[in-house]
Design an enzyme around this catalytic site. Sequence first.
Site, mmCIF file in Angstrom:
data_model
loop_
_atom_site.group_PDB
_atom_site.id
_atom_site.type_symbol
_atom_site.label_atom_id
_atom_site.label_comp_id
_atom_site.label_asym_id
_atom_site.label_seq_id
_atom_site.Cartn_x
_atom_site.Cartn_y
_atom_site.Cartn_z
ATOM 1 N N ARG A 159 -97.647 11.910 9.760
ATOM 2 C CA ARG A 159 -98.898 11.512 9.217
ATOM 3 C C ARG A 159 -98.559 13.176 7.488
ATOM 4 O O ARG A 159 -97.841 13.675 7.887
ATOM 5 C CB ARG A 159 -100.425 12.092 9.377
ATOM 6 N N ASP A 196 -102.355 18.608 13.272
ATOM 7 C CA ASP A 196 -102.314 19.276 11.971
ATOM 8 C C ASP A 196 -101.038 19.574 11.209
ATOM 9 O O ASP A 196 -101.923 20.631 12.146
ATOM 10 C CB ASP A 196 -104.510 19.769 11.408
HETATM 11 C C1 LIG Z 1 -106.397 11.738 7.041
HETATM 12 C C2 LIG Z 1 -105.781 13.047 6.739
HETATM 13 C C3 LIG Z 1 -105.376 13.418 7.298
HETATM 14 C C4 LIG Z 1 -104.980 15.080 6.516
HETATM 15 N N1 LIG Z 1 -104.680 16.278 7.325
HETATM 16 C C5 LIG Z 1 -104.248 17.371 6.202
HETATM 17 C C6 LIG Z 1 -103.818 18.229 7.659
HETATM 18 O O1 LIG Z 1 -103.298 18.530 8.616
HETATM 19 N N2 LIG Z 1 -103.169 19.450 6.580
HETATM 20 C C7 LIG Z 1 -103.064 19.608 5.624
HETATM 21 O O2 LIG Z 1 -103.325 20.241 5.050
HETATM 22 N N3 LIG Z 1 -103.533 18.016 4.228
HETATM 23 C C8 LIG Z 1 -104.817 17.613 5.248
HETATM 24 N N4 LIG Z 1 -105.193 16.448 4.754
HETATM 25 C C9 LIG Z 1 -105.057 16.520 3.159
HETATM 26 C C10 LIG Z 1 -104.485 16.633 2.236
HETATM 27 O O3 LIG Z 1 -103.332 17.669 1.984
HETATM 28 C C11 LIG Z 1 -105.128 16.225 0.322
HETATM 29 O O4 LIG Z 1 -105.788 17.806 0.292
HETATM 30 C C12 LIG Z 1 -106.092 15.133 0.020
HETATM 31 O O5 LIG Z 1 -106.158 14.019 0.868
HETATM 32 C C13 LIG Z 1 -106.537 14.988 -0.834
HETATM 33 O O6 LIG Z 1 -105.097 14.700 -1.714
HETATM 34 P P1 LIG Z 1 -104.996 13.451 -1.756
HETATM 35 O O7 LIG Z 1 -103.640 12.923 -0.975
HETATM 36 O O8 LIG Z 1 -105.707 12.417 -1.521
HETATM 37 O O9 LIG Z 1 -104.343 13.650 -3.718
HETATM 38 P P2 LIG Z 1 -104.614 13.760 -4.789
HETATM 39 O O10 LIG Z 1 -104.050 13.914 -6.103
HETATM 40 O O11 LIG Z 1 -105.632 14.944 -4.367
HETATM 41 O O12 LIG Z 1 -106.588 13.431 -5.103
HETATM 42 C C14 LIG Z 1 -105.971 11.395 -5.308
HETATM 43 C C15 LIG Z 1 -107.106 10.847 -6.255
HETATM 44 O O13 LIG Z 1 -108.188 10.600 -4.000
HETATM 45 C C16 LIG Z 1 -109.419 10.876 -5.180
HETATM 46 N N5 LIG Z 1 -110.409 12.553 -3.091
HETATM 47 C C17 LIG Z 1 -108.784 12.926 -3.270
HETATM 48 N N6 LIG Z 1 -109.688 14.172 -1.897
HETATM 49 C C18 LIG Z 1 -111.006 13.806 -2.387
HETATM 50 C C19 LIG Z 1 -112.536 13.917 -1.662
HETATM 51 N N7 LIG Z 1 -112.584 15.576 -1.349
HETATM 52 N N8 LIG Z 1 -113.766 14.110 -1.976
HETATM 53 C C20 LIG Z 1 -113.318 12.896 -3.725
HETATM 54 N N9 LIG Z 1 -112.228 12.107 -3.800
HETATM 55 C C21 LIG Z 1 -110.927 12.711 -3.420
HETATM 56 C C22 LIG Z 1 -109.816 11.290 -6.004
HETATM 57 O O14 LIG Z 1 -110.196 10.176 -6.900
HETATM 58 C C23 LIG Z 1 -108.147 11.756 -6.418
HETATM 59 O O15 LIG Z 1 -108.313 11.810 -7.664
HETATM 60 C C24 LIG Z 1 -105.262 15.314 5.352
HETATM 61 C C25 LIG Z 1 -105.550 13.815 4.157
HETATM 62 C C26 LIG Z 1 -105.939 12.668 4.470
HETATM 63 C C27 LIG Z 1 -105.965 11.523 4.027
#
Ligand SMILES: Cc1cc2nc3c(=O)[nH]c(=O)nc-3n(C[C@H](O)[C@H](O)[C@H](O)COP(=O)(O)OP(=O)(O)OC[C@H]3O[C@@H](n4cnc5c(N)ncnc54)[C@H](O)[C@@H]3O)c2cc1C
Length: 275
Positions: free
Chosen positions: A148, A98
Amino acid sequence: MPGEELDDAIGATRLFVAERIPTVFTYLGEGIKDLHEAQQVRDHYIALLERIARENLDIEVSVKLTQLGLDLSTSDAYENLKVVAENARRLKNVVWIDMERSNYVDATLDVYRKIRAGYANTGVCLQSYLKRTRDDLESLLKLSPSIRLVKGAYNEPKEIAFAEKKKADENYFELSRMLLGSIIENNTRAAFGTHDTVLHARVMKAAEEIGVPKDRVEIQMLYGIKPEVQKRLAREGYRIRVLISYGKAWYRWYLRRLAERPANVWFVVKNIFAK
Ligand SMILES: Cc1cc2nc3c(=O)[nH]c(=O)nc-3n(C[C@H](O)[C@H](O)[C@H](O)COP(=O)(O)OP(=O)(O)OC[C@H]3O[C@@H](n4cnc5c(N)ncnc54)[C@H](O)[C@@H]3O)c2cc1C
């Protein structure tokens, strides 16, 4: 989270099997400052990898370096990670790293470069909201890495991160294009860690234009978020992997996530009311 216990996470994975959706497990916890505790986390992951192999499940693992001792020293985190990576390789599995807060990025990438030199079964997460990530990605692509790509989950200063969400999203797409090109050129494994369906569509269109086959476009999403999208992507022939967290450290982790990024409160509310 399906629950605090490993068995809860394994149970959730079994339900995904019929949908052909593999998972990646992360054992919650971070910022460990005691070497013995960090070694216990290392041993937890080794036992988990053994169990995954024994039960013939398609589950990869994802670790936080501060849970493996990065706050003690880079070499402690590296040594613990190396043991996990060694066991994962023996058991034909993959270990993801991560990406944590920005002050850990240099150390995390140093550890990744070092571990990647000996272990091809390792990958690292990069965050599109950081202005530095384009350069980091460019230099990593030479290693045939597994990357990732996520947007980023921490509250970072505007000097180093895009303050406007739109810019972080656009940067996500630009970095995705670099990653897609590198799938063919450098045999990169690219995992797009986002729930943003607009970005999914843009990445898929770009992949088609470049000639990357569907089964090499991998989307990773979190357990419980947009499960219908997860199933649809699997049906359409894309690679999909769902990240499942478990462990007793969830409460502090969850509160911190809400405090660090108030937008997460809105996600939670939307998730409660969304189908
Ligand atoms: C497999 C995976 C691994 C990750 N690893 C890391 C990491 O190592 N370090 C790090 O900093 N971040 C990590 N993240 C978190 C990432 O950085 C984002 O904070 C998170 O994924 C939300 O952003 P988004 O890309 O989905 O886009 P956004 O624009 O934030 O969300 C897009 C849409 O997805 C939906 N959505 C997003 N998040 C949520 C939620 N929590 N609950 C409900 N609906 C939601 C909503 O409908 C939103 O409109 C990871 C995420 C994933 C999926």
